[in-house]
Design a protein around this motif. Sequence first.
Motif, mmCIF file in Angstrom:
data_model
loop_
_atom_site.group_PDB
_atom_site.id
_atom_site.type_symbol
_atom_site.label_atom_id
_atom_site.label_comp_id
_atom_site.label_asym_id
_atom_site.label_seq_id
_atom_site.Cartn_x
_atom_site.Cartn_y
_atom_site.Cartn_z
ATOM 1 N N ALA A 1 -80.686 -46.556 3.379
ATOM 2 C CA ALA A 1 -79.214 -45.748 4.014
ATOM 3 C C ALA A 1 -79.174 -44.751 3.315
ATOM 4 C CB ALA A 1 -78.025 -46.839 3.601
ATOM 5 N N LEU A 2 -80.342 -44.170 1.922
ATOM 6 C CA LEU A 2 -80.117 -43.252 1.422
ATOM 7 C C LEU A 2 -81.073 -42.142 1.800
ATOM 8 C CD1 LEU A 2 -80.896 -44.395 -2.164
ATOM 9 C CD2 LEU A 2 -78.594 -43.463 -1.431
ATOM 10 N N MET A 3 -81.834 -42.319 2.698
ATOM 11 C CA MET A 3 -82.568 -41.657 3.251
ATOM 12 C C MET A 3 -82.362 -41.587 4.980
ATOM 13 S SD MET A 3 -85.928 -40.951 2.177
ATOM 14 C CE MET A 3 -86.413 -39.744 4.033
ATOM 15 N N LEU A 4 -81.313 -41.700 5.666
ATOM 16 C CA LEU A 4 -80.526 -41.497 6.654
ATOM 17 C C LEU A 4 -79.369 -40.640 6.119
ATOM 18 C CD1 LEU A 4 -79.946 -44.773 8.811
ATOM 19 C CD2 LEU A 4 -81.143 -43.013 9.535
ATOM 20 N N GLY A 5 -79.170 -41.040 4.834
ATOM 21 C CA GLY A 5 -77.861 -40.182 4.348
ATOM 22 C C GLY A 5 -78.354 -38.989 3.971
ATOM 23 N N ALA A 6 -79.768 -38.706 3.260
ATOM 24 C CA ALA A 6 -80.496 -37.242 3.339
ATOM 25 C C ALA A 6 -80.616 -36.892 4.566
ATOM 26 C CB ALA A 6 -81.673 -37.436 2.077
ATOM 27 N N LEU A 7 -80.591 -37.352 5.132
ATOM 28 C CA LEU A 7 -81.645 -36.727 6.711
ATOM 29 C C LEU A 7 -79.664 -35.852 7.348
ATOM 30 C CD1 LEU A 7 -83.996 -39.198 7.953
ATOM 31 C CD2 LEU A 7 -84.490 -36.836 6.853
ATOM 32 N N GLY A 8 -78.689 -36.974 7.566
ATOM 33 C CA GLY A 8 -77.672 -36.421 7.596
ATOM 34 C C GLY A 8 -77.064 -35.091 7.101
ATOM 35 N N PHE A 9 -77.033 -35.178 5.463
ATOM 36 C CA PHE A 9 -76.669 -33.509 5.296
ATOM 37 C C PHE A 9 -77.272 -32.501 5.189
ATOM 38 C CE2 PHE A 9 -74.559 -36.718 1.740
ATOM 39 C CZ PHE A 9 -73.549 -35.993 1.632
ATOM 40 N N GLN A 10 -79.121 -32.771 5.867
ATOM 41 C CA GLN A 10 -79.841 -31.716 5.834
ATOM 42 C C GLN A 10 -79.327 -31.611 7.685
ATOM 43 O OE1 GLN A 10 -83.977 -33.029 5.796
ATOM 44 N NE2 GLN A 10 -84.416 -31.494 6.587
ATOM 45 N N TYR A 11 -79.428 -32.753 8.369
ATOM 46 C CA TYR A 11 -79.483 -31.966 10.078
ATOM 47 C C TYR A 11 -78.199 -31.730 10.810
ATOM 48 C CZ TYR A 11 -84.513 -32.856 9.950
ATOM 49 O OH TYR A 11 -85.913 -31.966 9.635
ATOM 50 N N ILE A 12 -77.716 -32.579 9.817
ATOM 51 C CA ILE A 12 -75.789 -32.435 10.684
ATOM 52 C C ILE A 12 -75.085 -31.793 9.498
ATOM 53 C CG2 ILE A 12 -73.093 -33.915 10.882
ATOM 54 C CD1 ILE A 12 -75.655 -36.011 11.766
ATOM 55 N N GLY A 13 -74.392 -32.299 8.508
ATOM 56 C CA GLY A 13 -74.198 -31.009 7.374
ATOM 57 C C GLY A 13 -74.813 -29.264 6.734
ATOM 58 N N GLU A 14 -76.212 -29.130 7.924
ATOM 59 C CA GLU A 14 -76.392 -27.751 7.112
ATOM 60 C C GLU A 14 -77.007 -27.721 6.109
ATOM 61 O OE1 GLU A 14 -75.089 -24.652 10.606
ATOM 62 O OE2 GLU A 14 -74.985 -26.968 11.962
ATOM 63 N N MET A 15 -78.044 -28.796 4.921
ATOM 64 C CA MET A 15 -78.146 -28.509 3.832
ATOM 65 C C MET A 15 -79.309 -28.525 3.955
ATOM 66 S SD MET A 15 -75.051 -29.980 1.778
ATOM 67 C CE MET A 15 -72.946 -29.945 2.297
ATOM 68 N N PRO A 16 -80.114 -27.475 3.356
ATOM 69 C CA PRO A 16 -81.779 -27.916 4.272
ATOM 70 C C PRO A 16 -82.189 -28.429 2.567
ATOM 71 C CG PRO A 16 -81.611 -26.016 4.115
ATOM 72 C CD PRO A 16 -79.593 -26.746 4.235
ATOM 73 N N PRO A 17 -83.220 -29.314 2.098
ATOM 74 C CA PRO A 17 -83.790 -29.645 0.769
ATOM 75 C C PRO A 17 -84.403 -29.659 0.250
ATOM 76 C CG PRO A 17 -84.612 -31.168 2.747
ATOM 77 C CD PRO A 17 -83.150 -30.167 3.751
ATOM 78 N N CYS A 18 -83.985 -28.954 -1.016
ATOM 79 C CA CYS A 18 -85.752 -28.667 -1.814
ATOM 80 C C CYS A 18 -86.159 -28.862 -2.655
ATOM 81 C CB CYS A 18 -84.295 -27.929 -3.111
ATOM 82 S SG CYS A 18 -84.376 -29.691 -4.484
ATOM 83 N N LYS A 19 -87.407 -28.515 -3.092
ATOM 84 C CA LYS A 19 -88.434 -28.717 -3.128
ATOM 85 C C LYS A 19 -88.373 -30.877 -4.012
ATOM 86 C CE LYS A 19 -92.368 -28.345 -5.871
ATOM 87 N NZ LYS A 19 -93.217 -26.618 -6.374
ATOM 88 N N MET A 20 -87.310 -30.363 -4.747
ATOM 89 C CA MET A 20 -87.234 -32.091 -5.596
ATOM 90 C C MET A 20 -86.157 -33.126 -4.302
ATOM 91 S SD MET A 20 -86.914 -31.361 -10.022
ATOM 92 C CE MET A 20 -85.016 -29.577 -9.626
#
Length: 152
Positions: A16-35
């Motif tokens: 669920a945390l991974m799906l949330g992170a991917l949702g923020f990245q691809y749906i919310g258009e918030m690219p992740p930083c290095k950390m």
Amino acid sequence: MTRFQLTLLATAGSAALMLGALGFQYIGEMPPCKMCYWQRYPHVAAIAIGLLALVFGSRLLLLLGALAALTTAGIGAYHSGVEQGWWEGPTTCTSGPIGDLSASDLLAQIMDAPLVRCDEIPWELFGLSMAGWNMVISFGLAVVWILAARKS
């Protein structure tokens, strides 16, 4: 709860945390930083470990799942500290292989890449950033992993 149920809960929590992170990245258009990426790797490991533990029920696998959850929680704590300005984050960046790109193609690729800083908070809820929530939830998942290991 049974060992199987606890293992399923811990595995599903990381998923669920991974799906949330991917949702923020691809749906919310918030690219992740290095950390942010660093925090994802232990969750992927925990998911794989959890699937193996569901099949084989090994206590060692359950303890490895707890270690993966504690690892991502620790990285989340470090990242939260960087976001709050309590300590400095990494000063280096990584890039992919250049390959056969011309200088102008390489420059265009660099200029088009989103600039994502580890010390900026792109989203928060109740005063906790995504890294902070990852830390809190992952510590909870580590407890679930340990409870599952105690039942085996």
